[in-house]
Scaffold this motif. Structure first.
Motif, short mmCIF file in Angstrom:
data_model
loop_
_atom_site.label_atom_id
_atom_site.label_comp_id
_atom_site.label_asym_id
_atom_site.label_seq_id
_atom_site.Cartn_x
_atom_site.Cartn_y
_atom_site.Cartn_z
N ILE A 18 36.20 51.69 28.94
CA ILE A 18 37.53 52.21 29.98
C ILE A 18 38.38 52.18 29.42
O ILE A 18 39.73 53.51 30.01
CB ILE A 18 38.00 50.59 30.70
CG1 ILE A 18 36.85 49.55 31.98
CG2 ILE A 18 38.93 50.56 31.30
CD1 ILE A 18 37.22 48.55 32.08
N VAL A 89 44.64 45.61 31.59
CA VAL A 89 43.16 45.48 32.29
C VAL A 89 42.97 44.32 31.71
O VAL A 89 42.36 43.96 30.65
CB VAL A 89 42.48 46.31 31.63
CG1 VAL A 89 40.69 46.61 31.90
CG2 VAL A 89 42.93 48.11 32.25
N ASN A 91 39.70 42.46 30.35
CA ASN A 91 38.68 42.54 30.40
C ASN A 91 37.86 41.43 29.57
O ASN A 91 36.81 41.75 29.74
CB ASN A 91 37.97 43.94 29.27
CG ASN A 91 37.11 44.40 29.04
OD1 ASN A 91 36.13 44.23 30.10
ND2 ASN A 91 36.28 44.22 27.70
N LEU A 137 43.94 45.33 36.14
CA LEU A 137 42.02 45.48 37.03
C LEU A 137 41.87 43.94 35.93
O LEU A 137 41.66 43.94 35.32
CB LEU A 137 41.72 47.14 36.70
CG LEU A 137 40.23 46.59 36.89
CD1 LEU A 137 40.01 46.50 38.36
CD2 LEU A 137 40.03 47.83 36.15
N THR A 139 38.01 43.03 34.85
CA THR A 139 36.91 43.14 34.54
C THR A 139 35.97 41.98 34.95
O THR A 139 35.60 40.07 34.41
CB THR A 139 36.35 43.45 33.78
OG1 THR A 139 36.90 44.73 33.01
CG2 THR A 139 34.61 43.38 33.47
N ILE A 166 36.90 44.59 39.20
CA ILE A 166 35.40 45.31 39.20
C ILE A 166 34.49 44.00 39.18
O ILE A 166 34.14 43.03 38.53
CB ILE A 166 35.45 46.57 38.94
CG1 ILE A 166 35.80 46.41 36.76
CG2 ILE A 166 36.08 47.69 39.07
CD1 ILE A 166 35.46 47.58 36.33
N ALA A 206 36.41 51.61 37.35
CA ALA A 206 38.06 50.81 36.59
C ALA A 206 38.99 51.79 36.61
O ALA A 206 40.32 51.69 37.13
CB ALA A 206 38.05 50.22 34.76
#
Length: 229
Positions: A18, A89, A91, A137, A139, A166, A206
């Motif tokens: 990403i 993000v 993640n 976002l 993950t 996601i 993503a």
């Protein structure tokens, strides 16, 4: 104004994919803050694998994202250097293959802190400097989709900050390096596409979610048709 992005756990696996996708599509004055946990060698390898132009955009910071204090130090550094954050993000994520009866409280607490508590408080701390119309976002995983991405939609509605997640299935990362051929075969039989996903495929998804202005409160599966048949 330059775009400022933060990605936690961005030096390996899906996170690195990403991060590199974002760098690939970045402007010359954009900034990417990338956190990593304990593997300094891996972090340095990620940095030096990038072109000189891309390296100038990267701010590589060590932070154990299972720790609230470490996360707060990370946030303080970002706030010292950046006036705003456009994309975040979350993640970092950990798991265990241990049996339930073998769990220890410390292991369980670390998993919950890393996957749930610290990411939520990271959003809380960054909220004041998140740009209007920003994008967050998470993950997650197809095995356990995080509900907090949806609850944050209401909290961040006044600034029109979009929050999505996601949920990858089996993706070809170092997490699976010790998996046997028999294990691969057993799992692939359950996937309609009969293969593990590629990091680049998750990174593409993503990036599209981050930039899509009308996606909000969504959890997007990307698992090749796992367990559908």
């Amino acid at each position: 104004m330059s775009k400022v992005t933060i990605i936690t756990g961005g030096t390996s696996g899906i996170g690195r994919g990403i991060a590199e996708k974002i760098l690939e599509n970045s402007a010359s004055d954009d900034i990417l803050y990338v956190s990593y946990g304990h593997n300094t060698e891996q972090a340095e390898e990620f940095l030096h694998a990038q072109t000189e132009e891309k390296q100038k955009k990267i701010r590589l910071l060590q932070a154990d994202m299972s720790s609230y204090d470490e996360m707060m130090k990370f946030v303080s550094r970002v706030k010292e250097e950046a006036s705003h954050v456009d994309w975040l993000v979350n993640n970092v994520g950990i798991s265990t293959y241990a049996k339930y009866e073998d769990y220890t409280f410390d292991e369980w607490t670390k998993i919950v802190n890393t996957n749930l508590s610290v990411p939520v408080f990271l959003v809380k701390e960054l909220r004041p400097i998140m740009s209007e119309g920003g994008s967050i976002l998470f993950t997650g995983s197809y095995a356990g989709q995080q509900a907090y991405s949806k609850s944050l939609v209401k909290e961040l509605e006044p600034k029109q900050i979009r929050v999505n997640a996601i949920a990858p299935g089996f993706i070809e990362t170092s997490w699976h390096k010790n998996r046997t051929p028999e294990s691969y075969e057993r799992i692939n039989r359950k996937i309609a596409l009969h293969r593990f996903g590629e990091i680049s495929e998750v990174a593409d998804m993503a990036y599209e979610v981050l930039k899509n202005g009308y996606m909000n409160g969504s959890v997007v599966d990307i698992h090749g048709g796992y367990d559908y048949f």
